[in-house]
Design a protein around this motif. Structure first.
Motif, short mmCIF file in Angstrom:
data_model
loop_
_atom_site.label_atom_id
_atom_site.label_comp_id
_atom_site.label_asym_id
_atom_site.label_seq_id
_atom_site.Cartn_x
_atom_site.Cartn_y
_atom_site.Cartn_z
N UNK A 245 37.38 -2.57 33.16
CA UNK A 245 38.71 -3.02 33.60
C UNK A 245 38.59 -4.28 34.45
N UNK A 246 37.66 -4.24 35.41
CA UNK A 246 37.47 -5.37 36.31
C UNK A 246 36.97 -6.61 35.56
N UNK A 247 36.00 -6.40 34.69
CA UNK A 247 35.45 -7.52 33.92
C UNK A 247 36.53 -8.18 33.07
N UNK A 248 37.35 -7.34 32.42
CA UNK A 248 38.45 -7.88 31.62
C UNK A 248 39.43 -8.68 32.47
N UNK B 216 37.89 -11.95 33.61
CA UNK B 216 37.82 -12.88 32.48
C UNK B 216 39.19 -13.49 32.21
N UNK B 217 40.22 -12.63 32.16
CA UNK B 217 41.56 -13.11 31.83
C UNK B 217 42.20 -13.90 32.97
N UNK C 83 36.36 -16.30 34.22
CA UNK C 83 34.91 -16.15 34.34
C UNK C 83 34.43 -15.26 33.19
N UNK C 84 33.64 -15.81 32.27
CA UNK C 84 33.22 -15.02 31.11
C UNK C 84 32.39 -13.80 31.50
#
Length: 92
Positions: free
Chosen positions: A72-75, A78-79, A83-84
């Protein structure tokens, strides 16, 4: 000569302004991530690295959280922050 000193001082001023701006961007970005993490009840810290232009480039997260919350955090990062995922690391 005197002109050189003035130019050096101006250049130094620009660097300082850029550095303090970068610090603010770093802090704001980290605060944003932690705010979201808190909403997910994730007990983590985030350390953001910036590009030379002062844009968020990568994040290192520290702390335990479930795979679900990590995703969830990574998505979100990123959005929202651009930050990829390959630049988002977890330690600890």
């Amino acid at each position: 000569g005197c002109m050189d000193d003035a130019e050096d001082a101006a250049a130094m001023g620009e660097n300082l302004a850029r550095d303090s701006m970068a610090d603010i961007i770093k802090e704001e970005t980290e605060a944003y991530i932690l705010d979201k993490a808190e909403a997910y009840q994730a007990q983590i810290t985030a350390d953001v690295s910036l590009t030379p232009d002062g844009l968020p480039e990568s994040v290192t997260y520290t702390g335990a959280s479930s795979d679900e919350i990590r995703q969830l955090l990574e998505n979100m990062v990123t959005e929202d922050l651009g930050i990829p995922k390959e630049n988002q690391r977890w330690s600890g």
